[in-house]
Design an enzyme around this catalytic site. Structure first.
Site, PDB file in Angstrom:
ATOM      1  N   LYS A 128      -8.104  -2.281  -8.918  1.00 37.07           N
ATOM      2  CA  LYS A 128      -8.685  -2.974  -7.774  1.00 37.07           C
ATOM      3  C   LYS A 128      -9.955  -2.260  -7.325  1.00 37.07           C
ATOM      4  O   LYS A 128      -9.978  -1.033  -7.233  1.00 37.07           O
ATOM      5  CB  LYS A 128      -7.652  -2.989  -6.634  1.00 37.07           C
ATOM      6  CG  LYS A 128      -8.120  -3.561  -5.312  1.00 37.07           C
ATOM      7  CD  LYS A 128      -6.932  -3.712  -4.368  1.00 37.07           C
ATOM      8  CE  LYS A 128      -7.339  -4.259  -3.020  1.00 37.07           C
ATOM      9  NZ  LYS A 128      -7.939  -3.245  -2.149  1.00 37.07           N
ATOM     10  N   SER A 180       0.832  -1.207   0.000  1.00 33.49           N
ATOM     11  CA  SER A 180       0.000   0.000   0.000  1.00 33.49           C
ATOM     12  C   SER A 180       0.865   1.254   0.000  1.00 33.49           C
ATOM     13  O   SER A 180       1.913   1.304   0.657  1.00 33.49           O
ATOM     14  CB  SER A 180      -0.877   0.007   1.258  1.00 33.49           C
ATOM     15  OG  SER A 180      -1.483   1.273   1.421  1.00 33.49           O
ATOM     16  N   THR A 189      -6.143   1.351  -6.827  1.00 28.47           N
ATOM     17  CA  THR A 189      -7.381   1.061  -6.099  1.00 28.47           C
ATOM     18  C   THR A 189      -8.357   2.205  -6.304  1.00 28.47           C
ATOM     19  O   THR A 189      -8.043   3.369  -6.015  1.00 28.47           O
ATOM     20  CB  THR A 189      -7.084   0.879  -4.596  1.00 28.47           C
ATOM     21  OG1 THR A 189      -6.123  -0.163  -4.466  1.00 28.47           O
ATOM     22  CG2 THR A 189      -8.342   0.515  -3.828  1.00 28.47           C
ATOM     23  N   HIS A 204     -13.205  -3.714  -1.195  1.00 31.03           N
ATOM     24  CA  HIS A 204     -12.253  -3.132  -0.250  1.00 31.03           C
ATOM     25  C   HIS A 204     -12.400  -3.791   1.135  1.00 31.03           C
ATOM     26  O   HIS A 204     -12.300  -3.125   2.173  1.00 31.03           O
ATOM     27  CB  HIS A 204     -12.468  -1.615  -0.137  1.00 31.03           C
ATOM     28  CG  HIS A 204     -11.212  -0.828   0.075  1.00 31.03           C
ATOM     29  ND1 HIS A 204     -10.685   0.004  -0.866  1.00 31.03           N
ATOM     30  CD2 HIS A 204     -10.361  -0.753   1.127  1.00 31.03           C
ATOM     31  CE1 HIS A 204      -9.584   0.576  -0.402  1.00 31.03           C
ATOM     32  NE2 HIS A 204      -9.366   0.118   0.817  1.00 31.03           N
TER      33      HIS A 204
HETATM   34  C1  LIG Z   1      -6.789  -2.517   7.833  1.00 26.69           C
HETATM   35  C2  LIG Z   1      -6.972  -2.511   6.347  1.00 26.69           C
HETATM   36  C3  LIG Z   1      -6.264  -1.576   5.577  1.00 26.69           C
HETATM   37  C4  LIG Z   1      -6.410  -1.567   4.188  1.00 26.69           C
HETATM   38  N1  LIG Z   1      -5.690  -0.676   3.448  1.00 26.69           N
HETATM   39  C5  LIG Z   1      -5.769  -0.732   2.094  1.00 26.69           C
HETATM   40  C6  LIG Z   1      -4.936   0.106   1.296  1.00 26.69           C
HETATM   41  O1  LIG Z   1      -4.148   0.887   1.806  1.00 26.69           O
HETATM   42  N2  LIG Z   1      -5.055  -0.011  -0.055  1.00 26.69           N
HETATM   43  C7  LIG Z   1      -5.931  -0.884  -0.655  1.00 26.69           C
HETATM   44  O2  LIG Z   1      -5.990  -0.964  -1.883  1.00 26.69           O
HETATM   45  N3  LIG Z   1      -6.713  -1.686   0.081  1.00 26.69           N
HETATM   46  C8  LIG Z   1      -6.640  -1.642   1.426  1.00 26.69           C
HETATM   47  N4  LIG Z   1      -7.403  -2.502   2.168  1.00 26.69           N
HETATM   48  C9  LIG Z   1      -8.252  -3.482   1.483  1.00 26.69           C
HETATM   49  C10 LIG Z   1      -7.472  -4.768   1.212  1.00 26.69           C
HETATM   50  O3  LIG Z   1      -6.462  -4.605   0.251  1.00 26.69           O
HETATM   51  C11 LIG Z   1      -8.390  -5.874   0.701  1.00 26.69           C
HETATM   52  O4  LIG Z   1      -9.159  -5.384  -0.369  1.00 26.69           O
HETATM   53  C12 LIG Z   1      -9.309  -6.433   1.786  1.00 26.69           C
HETATM   54  O5  LIG Z   1      -8.678  -6.467   3.047  1.00 26.69           O
HETATM   55  C13 LIG Z   1      -9.760  -7.833   1.395  1.00 26.69           C
HETATM   56  O6  LIG Z   1     -10.658  -8.351   2.320  1.00 26.69           O
HETATM   57  P1  LIG Z   1     -10.228  -9.348   3.499  1.00 26.69           P
HETATM   58  O7  LIG Z   1      -9.594  -8.512   4.537  1.00 26.69           O
HETATM   59  O8  LIG Z   1     -11.527  -9.937   3.911  1.00 26.69           O
HETATM   60  O9  LIG Z   1      -9.264 -10.358   2.914  1.00 26.69           O
HETATM   61  C14 LIG Z   1      -7.285  -2.507   3.558  1.00 26.69           C
HETATM   62  C15 LIG Z   1      -7.974  -3.447   4.339  1.00 26.69           C
HETATM   63  C16 LIG Z   1      -7.822  -3.465   5.720  1.00 26.69           C
HETATM   64  C17 LIG Z   1      -8.553  -4.502   6.517  1.00 26.69           C
END
Ligand SMILES: Cc1cc2nc3c(=O)[nH]c(=O)nc-3n(C[C@H](O)[C@H](O)[C@H](O)COP(=O)(O)O)c2cc1C
Length: 391
Positions: free
Chosen positions: A254, A108, A156, A278
């Site tokens: 994404k 990220s 994203t 997300h």
């Molecule tokens: C704490 C947290 C921070 C996240 N930060 C980002 C990020 O900075 N960029 C991004 O594209 N997705 C971010 N996401 C989304 C994740 O990349 C991903 O889409 C998501 O966690 C998938 O679902 P799951 O946690 O059930 O596997 C974040 C998710 C969480 C839980």
């Protein structure tokens, strides 16, 4: 710890909850509004079953594949997350674990470690960006990632700046100064293991985003970077196309749920897209990606690599997603629980649990390769799937 190894991601989550200060754990639970999408991401996988065979099964099973030009040991990618304060080694520990298991690291731009440090330990690093800042800044950030060795770019697009959760959001300070330390002390002091891990490094979590630093300037705070993002006019499809041209290499969009959006992503020449909400942290009420996946895969799967993320907690979830049209999945919270529970070894543990689960599901349904999976391997209740944006 008596036995640091855990046998499921659920156990890793229990250990993470025990080890992390309440606010840090709450930041990983995340979700938005009423939590409908986060809940559906998990519930939807539970509603899917398998159609098993019992004899004539394959003694050998393979799960190698390719994604965004990279050969990978199993169909899993580390989904980008900002993991400030979970573990002192943060994304570097995650990237090492991913490297040791032959899978790509999605980093990220809001991460706590620099792309240089992460790409140095994972040769399949994909750098993730939001549409944040002016065009010069975007180009400068992506050039920095390229020079550091990033092999792909993840852009994203699903973020609607929703705020407020019915269960309350954790308090996260702008930076850890004396006032913040005093306020957080009661919850932090209850978690000596977590505190000790940071104490050993001699550094407290600094809550900065080093990949968002302007040349020659120091890293902004997480909230400083978030503010820059909020101020940035939203991108058009032409802007995303421009971004892809600037990058010139493997490019993933994404956050797609709809078929019409998926087609636009194909038109702009992307290599891959991730069907994703997300992790349920964005627009609450967006269906679980596994429900939307088959319609997207049917429409564009022959033209672009289709990935899914959201709700994957076990190897059998990976197999379900692949059977329904994904080429690979990305995982988020699953590896965050592992990181919190046991650092790099905990992330490796999660990946090993996933690999074992994929292998076991393949065995049960009588397939010798992930490439042989098809929809008949999965049983879905009536009305399970969602076709978004097909009119
Ligand atoms: C704490 C947290 C921070 C996240 N930060 C980002 C990020 O900075 N960029 C991004 O594209 N997705 C971010 N996401 C989304 C994740 O990349 C991903 O889409 C998501 O966690 C998938 O679902 P799951 O946690 O059930 O596997 C974040 C998710 C969480 C839980």
């Amino acid at each position: 710890m008596a036995n640091a190894w855990f046998e499921t991601v659920a156990e890793a989550q229990r250990r993470a909850k025990k080890r992390l200060p309440k606010s840090v754990y709450g930041a990983l639970i995340a979700g938005s509004e009423k939590g409908l999408s986060t809940a559906d991401n998990l519930a939807s996988f539970d509603q899917l079953g398998f159609a098993p065979h019992v004899a004539g099964l394959s003694n050998e099973r393979t799960m190698n594949t390719t994604i965004m030009g990279q050969e990978i040991g199993m169909p899993i990618i580390i989904s980008p997350t900002g993991v400030q304060a979970v573990h002192p080694q943060g994304e570097v520990a995650i990237a090492r674990a991913a490297q040791n298991r032959g899978i790509p690291m999605g980093l990220s731009s809001f991460a706590s470690k620099s792309v240089e440090d992460v790409a140095a330990v994972n040769d399949k690093t994909f750098f993730q960006m939001y549409w944040c800042g002016d065009k010069d800044t975007l180009v400068q950030r992506m050039n920095r990632a390229r020079e550091a060795g990033a092999k792909g770019l993840i852009v994203t697009l699903d973020w609607s700046f929703s705020n407020g959760r019915d269960w309350g959001s954790p308090w996260i300070p702008e930076k850890i100064d004396l006032k913040a330390a005093i306020k957080l002390a009661p919850e932090v002091l209850q978690k000596p293991g977590w505190l000790l891990a940071f104490a050993k490094t001699g550094r407290i979590p600094d809550l900065t985003a080093p990949n968002m630093a302007k040349p020659g300037e120091k890293a902004p705070t997480f909230f400083g970077a978030y503010y820059e993002w909020m101020q940035t006019p939203l991108p058009t499809w032409e802007d995303i196309s421009w971004l892809r041209e600037q990058w010139g290499g493997p490019f993933m969009v994404k956050g797609v749920s709809r078929v019409d959006d998926a087609k636009r992503v194909v038109d702009l020449g992307a290599t891959a897209l991730s069907v994703s909400n997300h992790g349920g942290n964005n627009l609450d009420g967006t269906p679980a990606p596994i429900r939307a996946l088959p319609a997207v895969a049917d429409a564009v799967g022959s033209q672009i690599e289709v990935v899914l993320d959201g709700g994957v907690r076990r190897g059998s979830d990976v197999v379900k997603a692949l059977a329904l049209g994904a080429r690979a999945v990305m995982i988020g919270r699953a590896y965050l629980w592992g990181l919190a529970a046991n650092g790099q070894a905990g992330v490796e543990n999660v990946l090993d649990v996933m690999r074992g689960g994929i292998d076991s599901a393949l065995l049960g349904i009588g397939k010798s390769s992930i490439h042989d999976l098809d929809r008949d391997d999965v049983v879905a209740p009536d009305g399970f799937f969602r076709s978004l944006g097909t009119k």
